[in-house]
Design an enzyme around this catalytic site. Structure first.
Site, mmCIF file in Angstrom:
data_model
loop_
_atom_site.group_PDB
_atom_site.id
_atom_site.type_symbol
_atom_site.label_atom_id
_atom_site.label_comp_id
_atom_site.label_asym_id
_atom_site.label_seq_id
_atom_site.Cartn_x
_atom_site.Cartn_y
_atom_site.Cartn_z
ATOM 1 N N HIS A 1 0.870 -1.169 0.000
ATOM 2 C CA HIS A 1 0.000 0.000 0.000
ATOM 3 C C HIS A 1 0.912 1.226 0.000
ATOM 4 O O HIS A 1 2.019 1.166 0.538
ATOM 5 C CB HIS A 1 -0.837 -0.060 1.280
ATOM 6 C CG HIS A 1 -1.916 0.965 1.387
ATOM 7 N ND1 HIS A 1 -1.671 2.257 1.772
ATOM 8 C CD2 HIS A 1 -3.257 0.879 1.186
ATOM 9 C CE1 HIS A 1 -2.816 2.922 1.805
ATOM 10 N NE2 HIS A 1 -3.792 2.112 1.447
ATOM 11 N N ASP B 1 3.338 -4.197 8.108
ATOM 12 C CA ASP B 1 2.111 -3.416 7.928
ATOM 13 C C ASP B 1 0.946 -4.378 8.161
ATOM 14 O O ASP B 1 0.607 -5.177 7.288
ATOM 15 C CB ASP B 1 2.089 -2.823 6.513
ATOM 16 C CG ASP B 1 0.720 -2.262 6.137
ATOM 17 O OD1 ASP B 1 -0.193 -2.274 6.989
ATOM 18 O OD2 ASP B 1 0.571 -1.816 4.982
ATOM 19 N N GLN C 1 -4.133 -5.057 7.023
ATOM 20 C CA GLN C 1 -5.066 -6.045 6.457
ATOM 21 C C GLN C 1 -4.884 -7.423 7.096
ATOM 22 O O GLN C 1 -5.461 -8.412 6.620
ATOM 23 C CB GLN C 1 -4.865 -6.167 4.930
ATOM 24 C CG GLN C 1 -5.064 -4.869 4.176
ATOM 25 C CD GLN C 1 -6.518 -4.395 4.177
ATOM 26 O OE1 GLN C 1 -7.441 -5.150 4.482
ATOM 27 N NE2 GLN C 1 -6.721 -3.140 3.833
ATOM 28 N N LYS D 1 -10.307 -0.596 10.734
ATOM 29 C CA LYS D 1 -10.523 -1.773 9.883
ATOM 30 C C LYS D 1 -10.890 -3.003 10.713
ATOM 31 O O LYS D 1 -11.033 -4.095 10.185
ATOM 32 C CB LYS D 1 -9.271 -2.057 9.061
ATOM 33 C CG LYS D 1 -8.967 -0.973 8.014
ATOM 34 C CD LYS D 1 -7.864 -1.432 7.086
ATOM 35 C CE LYS D 1 -7.146 -0.303 6.406
ATOM 36 N NZ LYS D 1 -7.893 0.356 5.337
ATOM 37 N N CYS E 1 -4.800 2.467 -3.683
ATOM 38 C CA CYS E 1 -3.570 3.016 -3.087
ATOM 39 C C CYS E 1 -2.391 2.082 -3.280
ATOM 40 O O CYS E 1 -1.569 1.902 -2.381
ATOM 41 C CB CYS E 1 -3.750 3.314 -1.599
ATOM 42 S SG CYS E 1 -4.999 4.539 -1.270
#
Lengths: 410, 147
Positions: A121, A198, A201, A224, A364
């Protein structure tokens, strides 16, 4: 599968969009919020609102207890060693920028390497691009396999003794690929590099154990994972955080302030300058309680089952292509696709007219779009409140879109 | 199914321009080149113009994007060709008003462009339709400032 009555906790789902019951398939962008989270935030503002860490008064203590209580919930949730390792941030982007600007600026020099992948991302790409430019370092990309996964051979071939930082997504927001973080962390460590994950997700969708992964930093966002917007987390190993300088200076983060010199509070507060995101942290704590009541393993299985169901049914539509690993076992709960020559915006508009919310665009991740050789895709992403009926509606909507545009491309 | 609503957006004229774009490609010997993209969705356009003595003598576009952005680019080039810079800028204002759902000057014949009026009811798609017009506005402005 998670039972359907879970939907009753999400007030927003109980509405019609363009004359159809809402089917929300954009949780990878932001998840919906259960009533428990909304109530926790409301309760804070109605009964506890006060600034933290400074009041002698009772409300101040209540707010501090709730805020620090949320930190402890997060520590447990990702199995960190201590709450000193849990820093509240605005979100994943801010968390990654702290690592790049604080750790990165002091540990990366000219000729050093920073290693990322093509599936990042922008939030896990531009901070490193900027750092590399500033320091004269090289930003290297690990190439992907044709199915959108990473091979450990290529990881080994890219990381060298010059590598100071390896940073990558736990799960891709486009391909759905889940990366072997534990194995890659071990490779990074062999070369003396730190591993940044990261988790935007990943953390909302399956069990994340930072001690098991042995990663050095982990960033994720509250919104999220059923929490409010504006709150996120940076986890960092204590030994690293202790030697890092804050990137924001001001109130809350200081120990002693002189005219020409100041000293910082201990961890984690030295990274939390200014009045913190108190209600956000409390909301995230409530979201974690909610997710743990369901169970992260149950959530993971639910999403796998939905992905499998979605891939099986979407593949019956002629002209529909699905990106990323075709094997649902290798991916998280999202499906990125394109429908023939119909532009994803047009697909998304037809779906929206049917009450179905999907994402369309470059997500993104422009370098990844280039790798996929397309300028945009559509994405349906699933969470705990989605069910097979939602996917049936999606498939029906896609068939409608295909028919609607059929005469254009005949 | 709200197919009727969709028909307000995807008028046949629009789909015709999408299928058979007018003035597609790069203009040879152009004196104005403008690249513009829509960072939120990835649509991009390269507009090449031939502007002489305050007149947009020729216009072509290249790019990638959805049916709305590409058909709008096709219609825009068709409409501004032969117009003065002032007229082209005025058309861009009229188009912007149309997209915002405002009352717009209907004394000027917009030709095929009129078919895009339904876009105003789809807020998420307005940026698709305005991309080419913004590129044109920037292009003619740069050219007139250089004079």
């Amino acid at each position: 599968m998670i039972k359907d009555d879970i939907r009753s906790y999400f007030p927003i789902l109980n509405q019609e969009i363009n004359g159809h019951p809402l089917v929300y398939l954009d949780s990878a962008a932001t998840s919906q919020k259960p009533i428990q989270v909304i109530e926790a935030i409301k309760n804070y503002y109605e009964f506890e609102n006060s600034n933290v860490h400074r009041g002698v008064h009772t409300l101040g203590n209540r707010a501090t207890d709730s805020y620090e209580g949320a930190r402890e919930k997060i520590r447990k949730f990702i199995n960190a060693n201590s709450t000193e390792e849990i820093i509240f941030t605005r979100g994943t982007t801010t968390a990654l920028n702290i690592v790049a600007q604080s750790y990165g600026r002091t540990h990366v020099g000219e000729g050093d390497e920073i290693v990322i992948t093509y599936m990042e991302h922008h939030s896990n790409l531009i901070p490193w691009q900027q750092l590399a430019k500033e320091k004269g370092a090289t930003l290297k990309y690990i190439d992907l396999e044709s199915d959108g996964t990473l091979s450990l051979e290529k990881v080994r071939a890219t990381i060298t003794d010059k590598t100071k930082i390896v940073s990558m997504a736990y799960a891709s927001n486009v391909l759905g690929t889940i990366n072997p973080i534990k194995e890659i962390t071990a490779i990074a460590h062999e070369h003396g590099a730190v591993m940044v994950v990261d988790g935007a997700q990943g953390v909302p969708h399956f069990k994340t154990d930072v001690q098991d992964l042995d990663c050095d930093f982990l960033a994720f966002s509250g919104h999220k994972m059923c929490g409010p917007t504006g709150i996120g987390v940076l986890y960092g190993k204590k030994a690293l955080l202790e030697n890092m300088e804050p990137v924001e200076f001001g109130g809350e983060m200081i120990d002693f302030v002189g005219l020409h010199e100041s000293t910082w509070k201990e961890l984690p507060w030295k990274f939390e300058g200014g009045t913190p995101i108190i209600a956000g942290a409390i909301g995230l704590g409530a979201a974690i309680d909610f997710l743990q009541e369901i169970g992260m393993d149950t959530i993971e299985k639910h999403e796998h089952d939905l992905s499998r169901y979605a891939i099986d049914h979407m593949q019956t539509i002629k002209g529909l292509s699905i990106y990323g690993p075709q094997d649902p076992a290798k991916r998280s709960g999202l499906v990125t696709f394109n429908l023939d020559d119909v532009h994803p915006h047009d697909v998304a508009t037809v779906l929206d007219m049917n009450g179905i919310a999907v994402r369309a665009g470059h997500h993104c991740a422009q370098p990844l779009m280039k790798w996929l050789q397309c300028t945009a895709t559509a994405r349906a992403s699933f969470y705990i409140y989605n069910n097979e009926e939602d996917i049936d509606r999606l498939v029906a909507g896609l068939r409608t879109a295909k028919e609607y545009f059929a005469d254009v491309f005949e | 199914m709200s197919l009727n609503n969709l028909d307000q957006l995807y008028r046949s004229v629009i789909m015709d321009h999408y299928k058979k774009p007018r003035n597609k490609g790069a203009l040879e010997g152009s004196n104005v080149t403008i690249d513009m993209n829509n960072p939120t969705c990835g649509d991009r356009i390269r507009l090449t113009l031939q502007v002489n003595n305050g007149i947009v003598e020729d216009a072509k576009f290249d790019g990638e994007g959805c049916s709305i952005s590409m058909s709008s680019a096709s219609m825009m080039t068709q409409t501004v060709k032969g117009k003065t810079v002032e007229e082209a800028q005025n058309l861009a204002h009229i188009f912007s008003d149309m997209m915002l759902g405002k009352e717009y000057d209907d004394s000027i014949d917009l030709g095929d462009v009129e078919a895009l009026s339904g876009v105003s009811k789809f807020p998420a798609r307005i940026k698709c339709a305005t991309l080419a017009w913004k590129a044109m506005e920037k292009g003619v402005q740069n050219e007139s400032e250089n004079k």
